[in-house]
Design an enzyme around this catalytic site. Structure first.
Site, short mmCIF file in Angstrom:
data_model
loop_
_atom_site.label_atom_id
_atom_site.label_comp_id
_atom_site.label_asym_id
_atom_site.label_seq_id
_atom_site.Cartn_x
_atom_site.Cartn_y
_atom_site.Cartn_z
N CYS A 115 -15.13 7.90 26.11
CA CYS A 115 -15.82 9.14 26.53
C CYS A 115 -16.06 9.18 28.04
CB CYS A 115 -17.14 9.28 25.79
SG CYS A 115 -16.91 9.45 24.01
N HIS A 249 -21.67 14.36 29.75
CA HIS A 249 -20.79 14.19 28.59
C HIS A 249 -21.49 14.82 27.39
CE1 HIS A 249 -18.39 12.64 25.43
NE2 HIS A 249 -19.24 11.71 25.05
N ASN A 279 -18.22 16.69 20.24
CA ASN A 279 -17.90 15.62 21.20
C ASN A 279 -16.38 15.52 21.33
OD1 ASN A 279 -17.50 13.29 22.62
ND2 ASN A 279 -18.86 12.02 21.37
N1 ACO Z 1 -25.02 14.85 6.85
C1 ACO Z 1 -26.10 14.61 6.09
N2 ACO Z 1 -26.72 13.40 6.06
C2 ACO Z 1 -26.22 12.45 6.84
C3 ACO Z 1 -25.10 12.64 7.68
C4 ACO Z 1 -24.49 13.90 7.66
N3 ACO Z 1 -23.44 14.19 8.41
N4 ACO Z 1 -24.84 11.49 8.33
C5 ACO Z 1 -25.78 10.61 7.96
N5 ACO Z 1 -26.60 11.17 7.04
C6 ACO Z 1 -27.74 10.60 6.36
C7 ACO Z 1 -27.69 9.09 6.32
O1 ACO Z 1 -26.92 8.64 5.23
C8 ACO Z 1 -29.15 8.76 6.15
O2 ACO Z 1 -29.50 8.94 4.83
P1 ACO Z 1 -30.54 7.93 4.10
O3 ACO Z 1 -31.82 8.08 4.86
O4 ACO Z 1 -30.58 8.46 2.71
O5 ACO Z 1 -29.94 6.57 4.24
C9 ACO Z 1 -29.87 9.84 6.97
O6 ACO Z 1 -28.91 10.90 7.12
C10 ACO Z 1 -30.30 9.38 8.33
O7 ACO Z 1 -29.20 8.68 8.93
P2 ACO Z 1 -29.32 8.04 10.35
O8 ACO Z 1 -28.05 7.32 10.68
O9 ACO Z 1 -30.61 7.28 10.41
O10 ACO Z 1 -29.45 9.34 11.24
P3 ACO Z 1 -29.85 9.44 12.74
O11 ACO Z 1 -31.10 10.19 12.88
O12 ACO Z 1 -29.72 8.12 13.46
O13 ACO Z 1 -28.70 10.39 13.29
C11 ACO Z 1 -26.70 10.30 14.59
C12 ACO Z 1 -27.35 9.97 13.25
C13 ACO Z 1 -26.71 11.80 14.78
C14 ACO Z 1 -25.28 9.78 14.58
C15 ACO Z 1 -27.54 9.59 15.68
O14 ACO Z 1 -27.67 8.22 15.43
C16 ACO Z 1 -26.95 9.79 17.03
O15 ACO Z 1 -27.02 10.86 17.59
N6 ACO Z 1 -26.37 8.72 17.64
C17 ACO Z 1 -25.69 8.84 18.87
C18 ACO Z 1 -24.29 8.62 18.57
C19 ACO Z 1 -23.35 9.64 19.14
O16 ACO Z 1 -23.68 10.72 19.56
N7 ACO Z 1 -22.12 9.23 19.13
C20 ACO Z 1 -21.05 10.02 19.61
C21 ACO Z 1 -20.02 9.12 20.13
S1 ACO Z 1 -20.67 8.11 21.36
C22 ACO Z 1 -20.69 8.95 22.77
O17 ACO Z 1 -19.91 9.82 22.97
C23 ACO Z 1 -21.77 8.61 23.73
#
Ligand code: ACO
Length: 322
Positions: A115, A249, A279
């Protein structure tokens, strides 16, 4: 070395025609529009058509950037493509783009910094041109991220999209005060397994799929982004208040907001496109630049900060007088 700066002369972009909304995704995996918007700010993403490759997206964005600069391929002597999704393992996608643009001179190569690739490519072109190795560069970020996704994994497949953005960079005139003022690049490979693709030529002989520890990425992102932003501000004697535009980004609206709050940036100075593009990895910053230049927000003379963070981890920022 010279005391002249490299300037960004023009921007161009290309997005594939097909749009996939969150509701479309909810028919493929167990997710909802509400969950995706709340956690990421994403509403939709573009998806490349069958047979449409990263080099096609890159070449289309490059043509727009050249058209907006009023130049032709004869005026370019370097093509850098930042991509994580090359057409082939080799040659470099930049070489395929070179062929598609009908360029037989100069040099072409890819940069792989995930990225952060576009910021790395801007820094590379800046050094290349300042050292007299070329006169004018096409710097492109292009991705078909959809091809790296596991479409059964709802934790990753909702986050990414396809697209390309390009800039024309060239040496400014002596005494011109615009251009790239400073860049900071960083990486720390101890974090590689927090965001990676589980395949590769040397390890598995497969392409693989994106795997991510989302919370870990989130935890590091804001600190890494603000670290390089402050570094380039300090290096140039500027402060946050001097910035006209912050073009981050576009990974996730919550990361963008978190960085904005930590930096004390007014939200109206932050360019956000993640809602429409998701993204797009190395393409996200030039796509966002293109949006804000095309709609008249970024104007000649504005002070613009670009930044990115991603797999590696890699991260970087560049301060540009537009
Ligand atoms: N739809 C519905 N539910 C979902 C989804 C989805 N797409 N994905 C995960 N869940 C569920 C999980 O299974 C979990 O369920 P559970 O509580 O029953 O186990 C619940 O949602 C919460 O999951 P978490 O992983 O704790 O969710 P979180 O609040 O951490 O959000 C996310 C996930 C959005 C990926 C977050 O961690 C984030 O924004 N991370 C940054 C990563 C990112 O943006 N990466 C992009 C690439 S890296 C870059 O470019 C910098």
């Amino acid at each position: 070395m010279t005391d002249r700066r490299t300037i960004i002369r023009s921007v161009g972009a290309y997005l594939p025609a097909q749009v996939m909304t969150n509701d479309d995704l909810s028919k493929i995996v167990d997710t909802t529009d509400e969950w995706i918007q709340q956690r990421t700010g994403i509403k939709q993403r573009h998806i490349a058509a069958e047979g449409e490759n990263t080099s096609d997206l890159a070449a289309a964005a490059a043509r727009k950037a050249m058209e907006n600069a009023g130049i032709t391929i004869a005026d370019i002597d370097l093509i850098i493509v930042a991509t994580t999704t090359p057409d082939m393992t080799f040659p470099a996608t930049a070489a395929v783009v070179q062929q598609k643009l009908g360029m037989h001179h100069g040099a072409a190569f890819d940069i792989q910094a995930v990225c952060s690739g576009f910021v790395y490519a801007v820094a590379t072109a800046d050094s290349y041109l300042k050292n007299g190795l070329g006169k004018r560069a096409l710097v492109i970020g292009a991705e078909t991220a959809s091809r790296l996704l596991d479409w059964t994994d709802r934790t990753t497949c909702v986050l990414f999209g396809d697209g390309a953005g390009a800039v024309v960079m060239e040496m400014g005139k002596p005494g011109e005060d615009r251009g790239v003022l400073a860049t900071a690049l960083r990486s720390d490979g101890q974090h590689w397994n927090k965001l990676y693709v589980d395949g590769g030529v040397s390890s598995t002989r497969t392409v693989g799929h994106v795997r991510m520890e989302g919370k870990e990425v989130f935890k590091h992102a804001v600190g890494m982004i603000t670290d390089v932003v402050y570094k380039v501000l300090d290096d140039t004697g500027n402060t946050i208040a001097d910035l006209d535009w912050f073009v981050p980004h576009q990974a996730n609206k919550r990361i963008i907001d978190g960085a904005g709050v930590k930096l004390g940036l007014p939200p109206e100075k932050v360019v956000v496109t993640v809602d429409r593009h998701a993204n797009t990895s190395a393409a996200s910053v030039p796509l966002a630049l293109n949006t804000a230049v095309a709609d008249g927000r970024i104007k000649r003379g504005d002070l613009v900060m670009i930044e990115a963070m991603g797999g590696g981890f890699t991260w970087g920022a560049s301060l540009i007088r537009w």
